[in-house]
Design a protein around this motif. Structure first.
Motif, PDB file in Angstrom:
ATOM      1  N   PRO A 280       0.827  -1.217   0.000  1.00 26.16           N
ATOM      2  CA  PRO A 280       0.000   0.000   0.000  1.00 26.16           C
ATOM      3  C   PRO A 280       0.857   1.262   0.000  1.00 26.16           C
ATOM      4  O   PRO A 280       1.910   1.317   0.642  1.00 26.16           O
ATOM      5  CB  PRO A 280      -0.799  -0.117   1.315  1.00 26.16           C
ATOM      6  N   PRO A 281       0.429   2.312  -0.697  1.00 21.43           N
ATOM      7  CA  PRO A 281       1.127   3.602  -0.630  1.00 21.43           C
ATOM      8  C   PRO A 281       0.701   4.351   0.633  1.00 21.43           C
ATOM      9  O   PRO A 281      -0.406   4.880   0.713  1.00 21.43           O
ATOM     10  CB  PRO A 281       0.648   4.329  -1.892  1.00 21.43           C
ATOM     11  N   PHE A 282       1.540   4.382   1.637  1.00 23.56           N
ATOM     12  CA  PHE A 282       1.169   4.931   2.936  1.00 23.56           C
ATOM     13  C   PHE A 282       1.189   6.459   2.929  1.00 23.56           C
ATOM     14  O   PHE A 282       2.153   7.075   2.469  1.00 23.56           O
ATOM     15  CB  PHE A 282       2.108   4.410   4.025  1.00 23.56           C
ATOM     16  N   ASP A 283       0.132   7.061   3.479  1.00 23.55           N
ATOM     17  CA  ASP A 283       0.021   8.518   3.553  1.00 23.55           C
ATOM     18  C   ASP A 283       0.533   9.080   4.878  1.00 23.55           C
ATOM     19  O   ASP A 283       0.879  10.257   4.959  1.00 23.55           O
ATOM     20  CB  ASP A 283      -1.443   8.942   3.380  1.00 23.55           C
ATOM     21  N   ALA A 284       0.533   8.258   5.924  1.00 18.95           N
ATOM     22  CA  ALA A 284       0.941   8.753   7.242  1.00 18.95           C
ATOM     23  C   ALA A 284       1.464   7.596   8.083  1.00 18.95           C
ATOM     24  O   ALA A 284       1.094   6.433   7.880  1.00 18.95           O
ATOM     25  CB  ALA A 284      -0.233   9.435   7.954  1.00 18.95           C
ATOM     26  N   VAL A 285       2.325   7.940   9.031  1.00 16.80           N
ATOM     27  CA  VAL A 285       2.883   6.973   9.970  1.00 16.80           C
ATOM     28  C   VAL A 285       2.476   7.387  11.379  1.00 16.80           C
ATOM     29  O   VAL A 285       2.624   8.556  11.759  1.00 16.80           O
ATOM     30  CB  VAL A 285       4.423   6.912   9.870  1.00 16.80           C
ATOM     31  N   TYR A 286       1.974   6.421  12.156  1.00 16.00           N
ATOM     32  CA  TYR A 286       1.659   6.646  13.567  1.00 16.00           C
ATOM     33  C   TYR A 286       2.669   5.857  14.393  1.00 16.00           C
ATOM     34  O   TYR A 286       2.805   4.644  14.217  1.00 16.00           O
ATOM     35  CB  TYR A 286       0.247   6.171  13.909  1.00 16.00           C
ATOM     36  N   TYR A 287       3.365   6.544  15.287  1.00 16.11           N
ATOM     37  CA  TYR A 287       4.417   5.901  16.071  1.00 16.11           C
ATOM     38  C   TYR A 287       4.098   6.044  17.556  1.00 16.11           C
ATOM     39  O   TYR A 287       3.865   7.158  18.045  1.00 16.11           O
ATOM     40  CB  TYR A 287       5.773   6.546  15.760  1.00 16.11           C
ATOM     41  N   PHE A 288       4.073   4.922  18.267  1.00 19.18           N
ATOM     42  CA  PHE A 288       3.768   4.926  19.692  1.00 19.18           C
ATOM     43  C   PHE A 288       4.984   4.441  20.472  1.00 19.18           C
ATOM     44  O   PHE A 288       5.394   3.285  20.377  1.00 19.18           O
ATOM     45  CB  PHE A 288       2.566   4.019  19.995  1.00 19.18           C
ATOM     46  N   ASP A 289       5.561   5.347  21.255  1.00 16.95           N
ATOM     47  CA  ASP A 289       6.684   5.012  22.124  1.00 16.95           C
ATOM     48  C   ASP A 289       6.901   6.184  23.076  1.00 16.95           C
ATOM     49  O   ASP A 289       6.544   7.328  22.752  1.00 16.95           O
ATOM     50  CB  ASP A 289       7.957   4.733  21.317  1.00 16.95           C
ATOM     51  N   GLU A 290       7.505   5.900  24.242  1.00 19.40           N
ATOM     52  CA  GLU A 290       7.733   6.965  25.217  1.00 19.40           C
ATOM     53  C   GLU A 290       8.692   8.018  24.677  1.00 19.40           C
ATOM     54  O   GLU A 290       8.568   9.205  24.964  1.00 19.40           O
ATOM     55  CB  GLU A 290       8.290   6.371  26.510  1.00 19.40           C
ATOM     56  N   SER A 291       9.676   7.594  23.910  1.00 20.99           N
ATOM     57  CA  SER A 291      10.654   8.521  23.353  1.00 20.99           C
ATOM     58  C   SER A 291      10.261   8.897  21.933  1.00 20.99           C
ATOM     59  O   SER A 291       9.713   8.091  21.186  1.00 20.99           O
ATOM     60  CB  SER A 291      12.047   7.884  23.348  1.00 20.99           C
ATOM     61  N   VAL A 292      10.543  10.131  21.553  1.00 22.01           N
ATOM     62  CA  VAL A 292      10.263  10.582  20.185  1.00 22.01           C
ATOM     63  C   VAL A 292      11.532  10.573  19.337  1.00 22.01           C
ATOM     64  O   VAL A 292      11.487  10.926  18.161  1.00 22.01           O
ATOM     65  CB  VAL A 292       9.649  11.999  20.188  1.00 22.01           C
ATOM     66  N   VAL A 293      12.652  10.164  19.920  1.00 22.94           N
ATOM     67  CA  VAL A 293      13.929  10.242  19.219  1.00 22.94           C
ATOM     68  C   VAL A 293      13.926   9.369  17.970  1.00 22.94           C
ATOM     69  O   VAL A 293      14.406   9.775  16.903  1.00 22.94           O
ATOM     70  CB  VAL A 293      15.078   9.822  20.156  1.00 22.94           C
ATOM     71  N   ASP A 294      13.367   8.159  18.063  1.00 24.97           N
ATOM     72  CA  ASP A 294      13.433   7.222  16.946  1.00 24.97           C
ATOM     73  C   ASP A 294      12.670   7.698  15.717  1.00 24.97           C
ATOM     74  O   ASP A 294      12.956   7.259  14.599  1.00 24.97           O
ATOM     75  CB  ASP A 294      12.904   5.851  17.377  1.00 24.97           C
TER      76      ASP A 294
END
Length: 279
Positions: A174-188
């Motif tokens: 699929p051509p992805f339009d957005a990424v959702y990232y769940f983690d305590e740190s935002v560094v990655d």
């Protein structure tokens, strides 16, 4: 004598509420589709909020043929079983327009009767029958196992390092339009963003209104803005401009009220339902 305002909340309005008209019917397309209407990609780190991520994913999996479905989720290998258990506990019976959709029927048939066995998870029989359950494919298979177009299923992959997520992203169809990232740190997210072909990255939130940062993105102007509990940022990474959003407030933050993926706030120079918020 004072005139009662039309929006006055009376006792009957609270305790004896009556519906004066029927809700409008929503017509769902039941034709086989060959496209992905703005697919989304979710990534859950080992220190992520599993309950929030599982809730958000389950809600979208119940409507896999609406615009902007959650097609793929990548989870850290150490939390795979825990995450699947939390996600499955939120599965409920999908509505008839999903269970009877030709894409859904052909995907379920491929998983159940295909040439090779696949690993997949359906809802508990007490929550939904096998023919009307959200579908989670858990064997690191991509959407290539299904015919083209929205499959009605979500594929799950595991990763050990953030660069593995970029490889998963590139292998999926699929051509992805957005990424959702769940983690305590935002560094990655700053490691992942330059490795994938995507513009919008939401960390620990879902589809925040982008009205504040959009002018800077359109002008290719690097900028960071703090508004309504969110950190908005646009920056250039490997000759591509990205938008990164994450909450900096501990309060419950609301999503943009515009339809998912169709935010009109920039065009109307407003901030939709959050106009009254000044923080």
């Amino acid at each position: 004598m004072c005139e009662i305002k039309k929006n006055f909340v009376s006792h009957d309005l609270v305790h004896n509420l009556k519906c004066a008209s029927r809700a409008p019917r929503v017509r769902h397309s039941m034709k086989a589709t060959k496209t992905w209407p703005g697919a989304r990609f979710m990534c859950v780190g080992k220190n992520g909020d599993l309950n929030t991520a599982a809730y958000c994913l389950a809600e979208l999996m119940h409507e896999p043929f609406q615009p902007f479905p959650m097609a793929t989720v990548a989870v850290h290998y150490s939390i795979k079983d825990d995450f699947i258990e939390r996600l499955r506990s939120r599965f409920r019976q999908v509505k008839p327009h999903v269970a009877n959709h030709p894409n859904y029927e052909r995907s379920l048939a491929e998983l159940q009767y295909g040439l090779r066995p696949y690993k997949y998870v359906l809802a508990d029989v007490a929550d939904a029958p096998a023919c009307a359950s959200p579908i989670l494919v858990t064997g690191n298979d991509t959407h290539l196992i299904f015919p083209s177009g929205a499959s009605g299923a979500t594929t799950l992959h595991t990763f050990r390092a953030i660069r593995d997520v970029a490889q998963i992203f590139s292998k999926e169809t699929p051509p992805f339009d957005a990424v959702y990232y769940f983690d305590e740190s935002v560094v990655d997210i700053y490691v992942l963003a330059p490795l994938v072909k995507c513009v919008q990255f939401f960390v620990n939130c879902m589809d925040a209104c982008l009205v504040e940062i959009m002018p800077h993105y359109m002008d290719h102007n690097p900028m960071a803005i703090y508004k309504r509990g969110y950190h908005y940022e646009t920056l250039e990474m490997r000759n591509e401009w990205k938008i990164i959003v994450f909450p900096y407030s501990s309060a419950i933050l609301r999503q943009c009220c515009c339809p998912t993926g169709h935010c009109r706030c920039y065009a109307t120079h407003s901030a939709c339902c959050e106009d009254h918020l000044n923080t």
